[in-house]
Design a protein around this motif. Sequence first.
Motif, short mmCIF file in Angstrom:
data_model
loop_
_atom_site.label_atom_id
_atom_site.label_comp_id
_atom_site.label_asym_id
_atom_site.label_seq_id
_atom_site.Cartn_x
_atom_site.Cartn_y
_atom_site.Cartn_z
N GLN A 39 43.91 15.58 40.85
CA GLN A 39 42.61 15.99 41.35
C GLN A 39 42.40 17.50 41.25
N TYR A 40 43.48 18.23 40.98
CA TYR A 40 43.38 19.69 40.89
C TYR A 40 43.29 20.19 39.45
N TYR A 41 43.09 19.28 38.50
CA TYR A 41 43.06 19.70 37.09
C TYR A 41 41.94 20.71 36.82
N SER A 42 40.74 20.41 37.31
CA SER A 42 39.61 21.34 37.11
C SER A 42 39.85 22.66 37.82
N LEU A 43 40.47 22.60 39.00
CA LEU A 43 40.77 23.83 39.74
C LEU A 43 41.76 24.68 38.95
N LEU A 44 42.74 24.03 38.33
CA LEU A 44 43.72 24.74 37.53
C LEU A 44 43.03 25.52 36.41
N LEU A 45 42.06 24.88 35.75
CA LEU A 45 41.31 25.55 34.69
C LEU A 45 40.43 26.66 35.25
N SER A 46 39.81 26.40 36.40
CA SER A 46 38.90 27.38 37.00
C SER A 46 39.62 28.66 37.40
N LEU A 47 40.78 28.53 38.00
CA LEU A 47 41.52 29.70 38.44
C LEU A 47 41.91 30.59 37.26
N LYS A 48 42.42 29.94 36.20
CA LYS A 48 42.81 30.70 35.01
C LYS A 48 41.61 31.37 34.38
N ASN A 49 40.51 30.63 34.25
CA ASN A 49 39.32 31.18 33.62
C ASN A 49 38.68 32.29 34.45
N THR A 50 38.84 32.22 35.78
CA THR A 50 38.29 33.27 36.64
C THR A 50 39.00 34.59 36.40
N THR A 51 40.32 34.58 36.46
CA THR A 51 41.06 35.82 36.23
C THR A 51 40.89 36.29 34.79
N TYR A 52 40.75 35.35 33.87
CA TYR A 52 40.51 35.67 32.46
C TYR A 52 39.20 36.43 32.30
N ALA A 53 38.17 35.96 32.98
CA ALA A 53 36.85 36.60 32.88
C ALA A 53 36.81 37.95 33.58
N VAL A 54 37.37 38.01 34.79
CA VAL A 54 37.33 39.26 35.57
C VAL A 54 38.07 40.37 34.84
N THR A 55 39.29 40.12 34.42
CA THR A 55 40.07 41.17 33.76
C THR A 55 39.49 41.52 32.39
N GLY A 56 38.79 40.55 31.77
CA GLY A 56 38.12 40.84 30.50
C GLY A 56 37.06 41.91 30.66
N LEU A 57 36.26 41.81 31.72
CA LEU A 57 35.23 42.82 31.96
C LEU A 57 35.86 44.14 32.38
N LEU A 58 36.90 44.09 33.20
CA LEU A 58 37.59 45.32 33.61
C LEU A 58 38.19 46.03 32.40
N CYS A 59 38.54 45.26 31.39
CA CYS A 59 39.16 45.82 30.19
C CYS A 59 38.25 46.84 29.52
N GLY A 60 36.93 46.62 29.61
CA GLY A 60 36.00 47.55 28.98
C GLY A 60 36.16 48.97 29.48
#
Length: 466
Positions: A52-73
Motif C-alpha cells: 500500500q506504500y508503493y505510491s508513497l515510495l515514488l512520491s517521496l523520491k520524486n519530491t526530493t528529486y524535484a526540490v533539489t533540482g530547483l535548488l541546483c539552479g
Amino acid sequence: MDSNKIIGIPFLDKSKAYILTICFFLIFFISCDISIISTASTGMMSEIGGEQYYSLLLSLKNTTYAVTGLLCGKLIEKLGRRNIMALGLLIQIVTNFTTGISSSIGPMLVSRTVFGVGGGLTNVAVMIVISEMFGSKAGYGYMITLLGYGFGNVGGPLLAGYLIENYSWRWGFWLLMAIAVIAFILLLLACPNYHIREETSAMDAKGMVLFSISLCMIVTVLSFGGAYLPWNSPVTAIMIIMAISVLVMFIQHEKKLDQVIALLPISMLHSRLLISCAVGQFTMSLNSTCLYSYLPYYMQEAMGATPTQAGVSTSIISFLTTAVGAILLIVMVRSQQHLKFAVFTVIGEAVALTLIYVFLSPTLSFALLYTLIIFYGLTQSVESYAFTMTAQMGLTTSKIAVGTAIIQFVRNFTGTAATAISTPIINSGASISIGLKNVFLFAAIATIAGAIIFVVCIPSTKKIRD
C-alpha cells in the motif's frame, strides 16, 4: 589559472567528449533506477511488505528529486558544475546500496527519499552543462542524454525482469551501483569544475527552507489526503492551511529579495513563454510518469503478464523515444522550430493517452497494447527537450541556468504530483486493477487539458525571438 576560478566556457571544448560521456552515464544511471523500480514493483513490494506504500515510495523520491533540482539552479554557481554532479552521484551510489539491502518498507522509503536528492542534483546539472557547452545548438548535446534515458529505460526493465525471474531484484541496484562508481571516478578525473558568474556568492537560504517545507507539506497532503486521512477531517484541513501559508510566505520572500539571489526569481514568472512551457511540461510528464510507474503494475496485476512482458511495455516507449527522438532532435536544432515540436508533442500525447485508456482492459492482447504504446512512444520522442529548448529561446545567457532548473523542476515535480494523486485514485477502485485504470483516465484528462492550455497560451516563434 585554477579551473575553479575560470569564468566562461570556451575551455570546455577540450573536455567536451569526456563530459558528454560522463553525462550519458549519469542519465543512464537515473533512468535505469527508475525503470527497475517500476518493473520490480510487484516482487519487491511483496518481499519487503507494504504494498500500500508503493505510491508513497515514488512520491517521496520524486519530491526530493524535484526540490533539489530547483535548488541546483543556484547551488551550481556556488559549488561549481563538477562538484554538484559528483555530490549527486555519490548520494545515488550510497542509496542504491542501501536500497539493495532493505528488508522492510521503512529503510526502503528512507533510501529512495535520499536517492532523490542525488538524482535531482545530477539531472539538472547535466542539462545546464550541456546547454552551456552548445548554446543554441544544445539539442545536439541533449542527444547524449536522450541516449542515456533510452538505454536506461530499455535495459532497466529487461534487466529487472531477468533478475527477478532468475535471481533477485536487489542485484539490479547493486549492478547500477558498480556502474556509477566507474562514472564517479571518470567525473573526478576528466571534468573541470567551473563557474559562470562570481557574483552569486550570496545564497537564498531562507527561500530554500521555505520552499522545501511548503513543497513537502503539499506532497504530504496529496499523498495522505483521501487515502489515509479523510478530506473533511480537521487534520487534513490544518495541513492544507499550513501548506498554503508557507507557500505564500515563500512567494512574498522571493518578491522582496534581489532577483539575482532569489531561488525562484518572480520576475521570470511574468514570462508567458516560460509559464506556457511549464504547463506543457507538467501535463506531458504527468502522463509519462503514470505510464512508466503503473502500466507494468497493471499488466502484472490485471493481465497476468510476467515481469519481463511488463518491462517490454516501457522498453518499447524508451526505444522509440531514443531512436525517433535522436532524428527529431537533429531536425529541431537545424530548423530552430522548437515550438512546433512542442505543439506536436502535446497534441500527440493527448490522443495517445486517450486511446490507451479506452482500449486498456484485462482481456486486451499484448500485441494491441504494444501497438498503442508504439504510437505513444512516437509522440513522446522529444517531449522534455522541446519544452526546455523553447523556453531557453527567450532567456538571456545569465538566466538559462535558472530557467532550465525551473522547467526541470516542473518535469520532476510532476512525478511527485502524479504518484501522490494516484494513491487515492487507486484506493478508490473496487480492486487494484480498476484503481490503476482510473489513474490512466486521470492522466488522459490532464493531458488533454494541458495540451489545450499550451496551444492557446504559447507565444508565436516570432514573438519569442523578438
